[in-house]
Design a protein around this motif. Structure first.
Motif, PDB file in Angstrom:
ATOM      1  N   SER A  44      -6.985   2.052   8.190  1.00 32.75           N
ATOM      2  CA  SER A  44      -6.343   2.785   7.091  1.00 32.75           C
ATOM      3  C   SER A  44      -4.851   2.513   6.998  1.00 32.75           C
ATOM      4  O   SER A  44      -4.250   2.687   5.929  1.00 32.75           O
ATOM      5  CB  SER A  44      -6.582   4.288   7.252  1.00 32.75           C
ATOM      6  OG  SER A  44      -5.979   4.772   8.441  1.00 32.75           O
ATOM      7  N   SER A  45      -4.237   2.073   8.089  1.00 32.42           N
ATOM      8  CA  SER A  45      -2.784   1.867   8.131  1.00 32.42           C
ATOM      9  C   SER A  45      -2.355   0.477   7.694  1.00 32.42           C
ATOM     10  O   SER A  45      -1.152   0.197   7.630  1.00 32.42           O
ATOM     11  CB  SER A  45      -2.256   2.141   9.547  1.00 32.42           C
ATOM     12  OG  SER A  45      -2.470   3.481   9.921  1.00 32.42           O
ATOM     13  N   GLY A  51      -4.175   1.777  -1.940  1.00 37.12           N
ATOM     14  CA  GLY A  51      -4.013   3.149  -1.514  1.00 37.12           C
ATOM     15  C   GLY A  51      -4.364   3.436  -0.071  1.00 37.12           C
ATOM     16  O   GLY A  51      -3.971   4.463   0.486  1.00 37.12           O
ATOM     17  N   ILE A  52      -5.119   2.547   0.556  1.00 33.13           N
ATOM     18  CA  ILE A  52      -5.532   2.700   1.945  1.00 33.13           C
ATOM     19  C   ILE A  52      -5.869   1.317   2.482  1.00 33.13           C
ATOM     20  O   ILE A  52      -6.312   0.442   1.728  1.00 33.13           O
ATOM     21  CB  ILE A  52      -6.749   3.648   2.062  1.00 33.13           C
ATOM     22  CG1 ILE A  52      -7.043   4.003   3.528  1.00 33.13           C
ATOM     23  CG2 ILE A  52      -7.981   3.089   1.361  1.00 33.13           C
ATOM     24  CD1 ILE A  52      -8.068   5.125   3.698  1.00 33.13           C
ATOM     25  N   HIS A 100     -13.992   3.686   1.934  1.00 35.74           N
ATOM     26  CA  HIS A 100     -12.604   3.464   1.509  1.00 35.74           C
ATOM     27  C   HIS A 100     -12.080   2.123   2.024  1.00 35.74           C
ATOM     28  O   HIS A 100     -11.113   1.582   1.486  1.00 35.74           O
ATOM     29  CB  HIS A 100     -11.687   4.572   2.036  1.00 35.74           C
ATOM     30  CG  HIS A 100     -11.879   5.895   1.366  1.00 35.74           C
ATOM     31  ND1 HIS A 100     -12.353   6.038   0.080  1.00 35.74           N
ATOM     32  CD2 HIS A 100     -11.636   7.159   1.817  1.00 35.74           C
ATOM     33  CE1 HIS A 100     -12.402   7.308  -0.242  1.00 35.74           C
ATOM     34  NE2 HIS A 100     -11.981   8.013   0.795  1.00 35.74           N
ATOM     35  N   SER A 124      -1.740   4.531  -5.264  1.00 35.98           N
ATOM     36  CA  SER A 124      -0.779   5.137  -4.343  1.00 35.98           C
ATOM     37  C   SER A 124       0.564   5.295  -5.020  1.00 35.98           C
ATOM     38  O   SER A 124       0.998   4.435  -5.794  1.00 35.98           O
ATOM     39  CB  SER A 124      -0.617   4.273  -3.092  1.00 35.98           C
ATOM     40  OG  SER A 124       0.385   4.780  -2.245  1.00 35.98           O
ATOM     41  N   VAL A 130      -1.184   7.393   2.907  1.00 36.65           N
ATOM     42  CA  VAL A 130      -2.478   7.465   2.231  1.00 36.65           C
ATOM     43  C   VAL A 130      -2.587   8.804   1.514  1.00 36.65           C
ATOM     44  O   VAL A 130      -2.408   9.861   2.136  1.00 36.65           O
ATOM     45  CB  VAL A 130      -3.641   7.328   3.231  1.00 36.65           C
ATOM     46  CG1 VAL A 130      -4.986   7.436   2.504  1.00 36.65           C
ATOM     47  CG2 VAL A 130      -3.549   6.023   4.002  1.00 36.65           C
ATOM     48  N   TYR A 132      -5.301  10.816   0.172  1.00 34.71           N
ATOM     49  CA  TYR A 132      -6.763  10.814   0.225  1.00 34.71           C
ATOM     50  C   TYR A 132      -7.392  11.379  -1.041  1.00 34.71           C
ATOM     51  O   TYR A 132      -8.439  10.891  -1.493  1.00 34.71           O
ATOM     52  CB  TYR A 132      -7.251  11.566   1.463  1.00 34.71           C
ATOM     53  CG  TYR A 132      -7.085  10.783   2.731  1.00 34.71           C
ATOM     54  CD1 TYR A 132      -8.038   9.852   3.123  1.00 34.71           C
ATOM     55  CD2 TYR A 132      -5.955  10.948   3.531  1.00 34.71           C
ATOM     56  CE1 TYR A 132      -7.875   9.112   4.283  1.00 34.71           C
ATOM     57  CE2 TYR A 132      -5.789  10.217   4.698  1.00 34.71           C
ATOM     58  CZ  TYR A 132      -6.752   9.296   5.070  1.00 34.71           C
ATOM     59  OH  TYR A 132      -6.594   8.553   6.215  1.00 34.71           O
ATOM     60  N   ILE A 135      -7.178   8.526  -3.763  1.00 31.01           N
ATOM     61  CA  ILE A 135      -8.098   7.397  -3.613  1.00 31.01           C
ATOM     62  C   ILE A 135      -9.548   7.846  -3.732  1.00 31.01           C
ATOM     63  O   ILE A 135     -10.404   7.086  -4.185  1.00 31.01           O
ATOM     64  CB  ILE A 135      -7.872   6.637  -2.294  1.00 31.01           C
ATOM     65  CG1 ILE A 135      -8.144   7.517  -1.073  1.00 31.01           C
ATOM     66  CG2 ILE A 135      -6.477   6.045  -2.243  1.00 31.01           C
ATOM     67  CD1 ILE A 135      -8.146   6.765   0.230  1.00 31.01           C
ATOM     68  N   GLN A 500      -2.286   9.669   7.714  1.00 30.84           N
ATOM     69  CA  GLN A 500      -1.745   9.138   6.466  1.00 30.84           C
ATOM     70  C   GLN A 500      -0.868   7.902   6.627  1.00 30.84           C
ATOM     71  O   GLN A 500      -0.698   7.139   5.674  1.00 30.84           O
ATOM     72  CB  GLN A 500      -0.937  10.227   5.745  1.00 30.84           C
ATOM     73  CG  GLN A 500      -1.772  11.409   5.298  1.00 30.84           C
ATOM     74  CD  GLN A 500      -0.942  12.504   4.651  1.00 30.84           C
ATOM     75  OE1 GLN A 500       0.288  12.400   4.548  1.00 30.84           O
ATOM     76  NE2 GLN A 500      -1.591  13.573   4.215  1.00 30.84           N
ATOM     77  N   ARG A 502       0.953   4.450   6.899  1.00 33.52           N
ATOM     78  CA  ARG A 502       0.611   3.052   6.611  1.00 33.52           C
ATOM     79  C   ARG A 502       1.804   2.158   6.913  1.00 33.52           C
ATOM     80  O   ARG A 502       2.965   2.528   6.705  1.00 33.52           O
ATOM     81  CB  ARG A 502       0.205   2.862   5.146  1.00 33.52           C
ATOM     82  CG  ARG A 502      -1.017   3.632   4.722  1.00 33.52           C
ATOM     83  CD  ARG A 502      -1.407   3.274   3.310  1.00 33.52           C
ATOM     84  NE  ARG A 502      -1.953   1.931   3.228  1.00 33.52           N
ATOM     85  CZ  ARG A 502      -2.090   1.240   2.093  1.00 33.52           C
ATOM     86  NH1 ARG A 502      -1.667   1.750   0.956  1.00 33.52           N
ATOM     87  NH2 ARG A 502      -2.609   0.034   2.098  1.00 33.52           N
TER      88      ARG A 502
END
Length: 545
Positions: A44-45, A51-52, A100, A124, A130, A132, A135, A500, A502
């Protein structure tokens, strides 16, 4: 006869056939693991425009960074779906993947999307975080287009193989998510009674009238599996092994609780009688409610831990090494009565103990497992870990108490350990030093690491674990980048701002690569050419150019 005797018999036969696969060189990992290092960064990062983080180009670029900096491991968090609080440790399924992470550009290369389908969508507002909710709403229509084109194309041979091989967990999940979405995403225990108890006639309506929704969940799981296995293959062929996380518990709002309540301590209404948590400590005088249902370990033992064996087999399709979350819970766990006012009303209850791991390895062979042995440790937990031979974890942040010696200081480390400055649940190194460490702790750290007031704290802490005798050192990406607590991944027992962070697209540069490579070579943690277990070696690949 057990309720699921037929399923267990099929599974045990499958294990016998496949056991030789799990007894290969990778399974001697904890005995042959050479001095090495790696980086913790969840999917996710990763940076992109969707957005993710995803299984797309930036993931392949990250593998290349690991190779160039002489790393051997990429550690990630669970790849399963996220639910309440966006946590990968509270999933709708112990098996299904997080859709995702499906990459739109790879779907476009496969002819299932047009760039116009996703290019101008504002996934985003902040590339370093992120969102959530955003997305969740914006990605679904794009994936629905890809699924529709996939179905219209009609080339199902590979998809049918995937469906057949994963039918046991896939179909219940597909059914569960379809009913859940039809009931405004409410948890299964708030559905009408006929659905809560899985009455045939009630479910038959969905199989008759909801085929598009059912197919959406089937096909997106296929997309997830294809893209992840291609990425994992790429990493493995470049001699990078994937360390994945196996949460000990499942969520109450999960397909397992809905379809297999016999696995848990529940009453006749499928309501948990006991839930997981932690006892009072220096941080929480009432303890912590986790809320996860507690396993009926006696029933599981009678079934020869068939569900766990299935889960572990499926996990080793995704990862090369498994980090067993909350390892101490297998020896004893904090058992809180359902409905208690605070977690302080719980008690320590014995878990399955060493016999669980002996049973697992008797069936599956010797496995590549890391024991997450953090928290309240007792002699019994330590004895269980030592008996398994699994490497435990050492957290450098915990070592600097400001009051004296600590087993988490590197001079106490043993070879059969994995060293971290901090994990996803800790503050970043810089954040801890600036925001939480007392003057005494800061003084102890500077003296122990021979630092001046102007030295780089995260870099010095990374070097400390690199220099330790631990066979494996894992650096968080945030600490390699020297970030403060704005980049913290998770603050336990809080909601609303976790999972969250990134990385920016320009975060990794030549200077960072050379600096990590130099540290790796200085402390003799260079990459090895060990053979790597690769379940998906023959999988057709979606690979970016």
């Amino acid at each position: 006869m057990p309720k699921n005797y037929f399923t267990i018999a099929i599974f045990i036969n499958w294990v016998i056939i496949r056991k030789r696969t799990f007894c290969g060189t990778a399974n001697r990992w904890r005995h042959t693991m050479k001095r090495s290092s790696g980086v913790l960064l969840h999917i996710s990062s990763l940076p992109n425009d969707f957005g993710i983080g995803s299984f797309g180009q930036s993931a392949y670029d990250f593998v290349d960074f690991l190779v160039e900096s002489e790393q051997s491991y990429w550690q990630i968090l669970p790849l399963t779906t996220t639910s309440y609080g966006d946590s990968p440790y509270q999933s709708f399924s112990a098996f299904a993947g997080n859709t995702h992470f499906i990459d739109f550009e790879l779907l476009a290369e496969a002819g299932l999307l047009e760039k116009a389908d996703y290019e101008n969508i504002p996934f985003s507002q902040n590339p370093e975080s992120v969102d959530y909710a955003r997305i969740f709403n914006l990605r679904r229509p794009v994936l629905e287009k890809a699924v529709q084109r996939f179905i219209e194309r009609g080339d199902f041979s590979d998809y049918e193989t995937f469906h057949q091989e994963n039918h046991d967990w896939l179909e219940p999940f597909v059914e569960y998510m379809t009913v859940k979405e039809d009931h405004e995403l409410k948890p299964w225990y708030e559905w009408p009674e006929a659905l809560r108890y899985r009455h045939h006639d009630a479910l038959e309506v969905y199989h008759r009238d909801y085929q598009p929704q059912l197919n959406y969940h089937r096909v997106t799981q296929y997309f997830f599996a294809k893209q992840w296995q291609a990425l994992k293959n790429y990493a493995n062929r470049k001699k990078i092994q994937i360390i994945g996380d196996l949460p000990i518990y499942v969520a109450r709002d999960s397909v397992e609780m809905w379809t297999q309540p016999e696995l848990f301590k529940v009453d006749e209404t499928k309501t948990p009688t006991n839930i997981a948590g932690t006892p009072p400590d220096n941080f929480t005088e009432d303890g912590q409610f986790w809320g996860n249902p507690i396993y009926d370990w006696n029933y599981m033992a009678e079934q020869e831990y068939a569900w766990w064996k299935h889960r572990i087999v499926e996990s080793f399709k995704l990862y090369d090494v498994l980090r067993f979350d909350h390892f101490r819970g297998f020896e004893s766990y904090w058992d809180v009565p359902y409905g208690a006012e605070t977690a302080a009303e719980g008690d320590w209850t014995k878990g399955p103990g060493l016999s669980f791991f002996q049973n697992i390895e008797a069936s599956l062979g010797e496995l590549s497992i890391i024991a997450e042995d953090l928290g309240f440790m007792t002699d019994a937990v330590i004895e269980m870990r030592e008996a398994t031979g699994y490497p435990g974890m050492k957290i450098l942040q915990f070592g600097f108490t400001g009051k004296g010696d600590s087993l988490d200081l590197p001079h106490h480390y043993k070879e059969n350990t994995v060293a971290y400055v901090g994990t996803h649940d800790n503050e970043t190194a810089l954040g801890w030093y600036k925001d939480s460490a007392s003057p005494e702790q800061r003084k102890q750290l500077r003296k122990y690491l021979n630092l001046s007031l102007t030295d780089n704290i995260p870099a010095a802490m990374n070097r400390a674990i690199a220099a330790s005798v631990s066979r494996l050192a894992i650096y968080t990406m945030q600490d390699l980048l020297g970030l403060d607590n704005r980049a913290r991944m998770n603050e336990p027992s809080t909601l609303g701002h976790n999972w969250q962070w990134r990385m920016t697209a320009d975060a990794i540069d030549d200077e960072l690569t050379e600096r990590l490579k130099d540290m790796t070579e200085t402390f003799f943690r260079q990459r090895t050419e060990a053979e790597i277990f690769d379940e998906a070696e023959v999988a057709e690949e979606y690979m970016p150019d």
